[in-house]
Write an enzyme that holds these catalytic residues in place. Structure first.
Site, short mmCIF file in Angstrom:
data_model
loop_
_atom_site.label_atom_id
_atom_site.label_comp_id
_atom_site.label_asym_id
_atom_site.label_seq_id
_atom_site.Cartn_x
_atom_site.Cartn_y
_atom_site.Cartn_z
N HIS A 175 0.81 -1.22 0.00
CA HIS A 175 0.00 0.00 0.00
C HIS A 175 0.84 1.26 0.00
O HIS A 175 0.53 2.25 -0.66
CB HIS A 175 -0.95 -0.03 1.20
N CYS A 193 3.10 -5.50 -26.96
CA CYS A 193 2.91 -4.82 -25.68
C CYS A 193 3.86 -5.33 -24.60
O CYS A 193 3.74 -4.98 -23.45
CB CYS A 193 1.47 -4.96 -25.22
#
Ligand code: PEP
Ligand code: MG
Length: 735
Positions: A349, A662
């Site tokens: 986080h 990609c």
């Protein structure tokens, strides 16, 4: 030591004695000189002419490594050690094993004592201890000032005050310099038992209330904007309302503990219960709980922040074992330059919040807290996953230059933003970004990209605490499409398994996860899960065009089965009278080599193909992309790999199917150049690479290069990299 003679003579005596006693062919003493150089002062066994000539920087070679880290090293095969630095003048190439210890006085490193043996042998603990004892004697000799003028080495206290470079993992890119601010350690509790549980319960209630109010304030803070970092904070805020947690603390208070001791107990109990759990989700929750407990303890102590902002330098790098997202936001954002953690992972986080703040973060740096003092200069090199502690003046200068060069380059790329992405001879190229977090979408604007060529849907799944339901997924995808504002977004369905573990699902026990139960294989075996995701995508698009692609498809039948599920969802939405996408394109990621020989059938069924070179190359060469030992062993610019790519591109062109790349190749200028030469016209890359690729292609004469590349493809060399590089240099292609 008591013998007469000069200090040098005594050193010579010591190396002879040690070599003899320890049955080592070599014993050497290096002494630290000004400029953080270790000079060979005495040796038995190495070439005597090297004495006072061989010098190693601290950190250079194994000897330098011993000094930099102030720790002993014992190696049965020294030459295969990554730090081995060969010095021809010493003649040490014949010695295989090596043991060395730092010469320490107090906490200061003054030199290194090392022994070497010709045959490969293991040194035991007792031998290392013997060397350490000798090193203690040596330390006195060096400190006496007879060998080196004591003024030569600046007087500094504390362990490892020599400059050091430490490796970690990149949690966020970028480079910065600042002064170390060690994050305040946990508050110590002095009072454990309380007389009056009622009063304690009230203190706890008040403190909890204040903590919740602090968190609400943080959330209201307007400049945080939207995106995962906000959701992370919201989850964290919900923690403060967790009934179980609050109840456990209340009970402990009722048992006679103070509010502080009760909060600490609740945390310690939880930590003990999960001590051996490596599951990233649980670790993340524990770090949230630790942040929350500390906040509570602070409030109980009558303060609201542990740090003393008056002590903050203007440019600061926060150093911590681990940090909660809210803790990071307590620091003054205008002064925050970087973050270094002993723990942490890219999806922790705090890393997500740091990304939103755009500061470099290096994690998993061992013992960083023990190695820095407040105010130490620190370089946080997120790009190369390293940290320099107390870097020498030259390094600081060099980094400052890197930072200003990067800034200049960023400005130059920013100037390119609105210029067309077309080669010098007029071929238009579509440049797109790879995204996963909401915050990545900001880069569409800043880079001027045409769209999102790869949206990795597993990323938002990985940062959440529970599996998002259809409604939540719909809202995530709708926000992505809103942010893309009409530009195309290729949503890739869940690619979990392999190295991507969903915290709430846990790791599968695949022996070979990259080739195991992952991506579309899970999706087809658990169709309900895939259908929910497809339902959410259809709902999120509404009337807007929708582009969906499936990862890790290995055979046409899998593509058929997956697109059938999508058709079912579309049908269902229509039957319910919902608005459905104006245009639906269904494609796949070409990542598994077996597909190359199914292209003929495949290309009649797909709307587009996106080549995932990261996985394709790892499977073509059977070389794990995440294993540094083999990761760079084979070159994606080898004729073999390029012939495979050429075949795919040509087949797509012939069938009139759009093809893009990609994988990371698309974002590295020389590789992007090669892909253009092979005929690829759509490249999708991480946003940070877009400026460099655009700058490259705007300087390129594509027709000329394509012809040159074609002439090379039939060759049999290992790699075409050098030739392509030379071509670019000669023809002024900006790489
Ligand atoms: C790839 O494999 O090239 C790719 C883009 O997918 P990922 O890196 O997410 O596996
Ligand atoms: Mg892949």
């Amino acid at each position: 030591m008591a013998r007469a003679g000069s200090a040098q003579e005594r050193l010579d005596q010591i190396v002879r004695l040690v070599a003899g006693e320890m049955v080592a062919e070599v014993c050497s003493i290096y002494v630290l000189r000004a400029g953080e150089v270790l000079e060979l002062y005495a040796t038995q066994g190495l070439n005597p002419d090297a004495v006072h000539r061989t010098r190693l920087r601290v950190g250079e070679g194994i000897v330098g490594d011993i000094a930099a880290h102030a720790r002993p090293v014992s190696l049965a095969d020294a030459q295969s050690h990554p730090s081995f630095a060969y010095r021809p003048e010493t003649g040490e190439e014949i010695y295989h094993s090596m043991a060395g210890v730092p010469v320490l006085r107090g906490d200061r490193v003054l030199g290194v004592l090392a022994i070497q043996n010709r045959r490969s042998r293991q040194y035991d603990e007792e031998e290392i201890e013997t060397l350490q004892n000798v090193a203690m004697v040596l330390a006195e000799l060096v400190a006496s000032g007879e060998l080196v003028n004591p003024n030569e080495i600046k007087q500094v206290d504390g362990i490892g005050l020599l400059p050091i470079r430490l490796d970690g993992v990149q949690l966020n890119g970028g480079v910065s310099i600042g002064r170390a601010v060690p994050h305040e350690p946990r508050i110590m509790i002095s009072r454990v038992v309380a007389e009056d549980p009622k009063a304690e319960l009230k203190r706890f209630g008040d403190a909890l209330h204040a903590v919740r109010a602090d968190l609400d304030r943080m959330l209201e803070d307007g400049d945080l904007g939207h995106g995962e970092h906000r959701e992370v904070l919201e989850t964290f805020r919900m923690f403060a309302d967790d009934r179980g947690w609050v109840e456990r603390i209340r009970e402990a208070i009722s048992d006679g503990l103070t509010a502080e001791a009760a909060a600490q107990r609740a945390f310690d109990d939880t930590r003990a219960r999960f001590a051996d759990v490596t599951d990233p989700y649980i670790r993340e929750r524990l770090s949230d709980l630790s942040d929350l407990t500390n906040r509570l303890l602070l409030r109980l102590s009558g303060r609201n922040t542990a740090a003393d902002p008056t002590q903050w330098p203007d440019e600061m790098v926060v150093v911590a074992r681990d940090l909660g997202p809210a803790e990071l936001l307590e620091y003054d954002r205008t002064k925050l330059r970087g973050l270094v953690l002993e723990e942490g992972s890219a999806l922790s986080h705090v890393a997500i919040v740091a990304r939103a703040l755009d500061i470099p973060v290096v994690g998993r740096v061992e013992n960083i807290l023990q190695r820095v003092e407040p105010g130490d200069a620190l370089v946080v090199d997120g790009d190369n996953a390293q940290v320099f502690v107390r870097p020498a003046e030259e390094i600081q200068q060099q980094i400052a230059e890197t930072i200003s060069l990067r800034e200049a380059q960023r400005q130059e790329y920013a100037r390119l933003r609105d210029l067309p992405a077309a080669t010098r001879d007029g071929t238009a190229v579509s440049l797109r970004i790879n995204a996963g977090l909401m915050i990545d979408l900001n880069h569409l604007e800043s880079t001027g990209a045409d769209g999102v060529g790869l949206y990795r849907t597993e990323i938002p799944f990985m940062v959440r605490s529970t599996f998002p339901d259809v409604e939540e997924q719909t809202s995530i995808y709708a926000r992505i499409l809103d942010a893309a504002a009409g530009r195309p977004v290729a949503f890739r369905t869940l690619d979990v398994g392999g190295d991507k573990v969903l915290p709430y699902v846990g790791a599968f026990d695949d022996e070979n996860p990259a080739m195991g139960w992952r991506a579309i294989r899970i999706g087809l075996d658990r169709p309900a899960m895939l259908r929910r995701q497809l339902r959410a995508l259809v709902a999120a698009a509404g009337a807007r065009p929708l582009q969906v692609m499936f990862p890790m498809v290995a055979e046409v039948a899998e593509f058929r089965a997956a697109s059938h599920l999508l058709a079912l969802e579309l049908h269902r939405a229509k039957a319910r009278g919902a608005i459905t996408p104006a245009r639906l394109s269904v494609g796949l990621m070409l990542e598994v080599p077996s597909l190359i020989w199914q292209l003929e059938a495949l290309l009649t069924e797909v709307d587009f193909v996106s080549i995932g070179t990261n996985d394709l190359m790892q499977f073509l060469f059977a070389a794990d992309r995440g294993n540094p030992r083999v990761g760079s062993r084979y070159d994606s610019l080898s004729p073999a790999a390029l012939r495979a790519l050429r075949f795919v591109v040509d087949s797509c062109d012939k069938a009139g199917v759009e093809v893009s790349v990609c994988g990371e190749m698309a974002g590295r200028p020389i590789e992007a150049l090669t892909l253009l030469g092979l005929g690829v016209r759509t490249l999708s890359m991480s946003p940070g690479s877009l400026g460099a690729v655009k700058s490259m292609l705007r300087s390129l004469d594509l027709v000329h290069f394509a012809a040159y590349l074609r002439s090379l493809l039939d060759g049999s060399e290992r790699s075409l990299r050098d030739k392509i590089m030379l071509y670019a240099r000669d023809r002024g292609v900006r790489l």
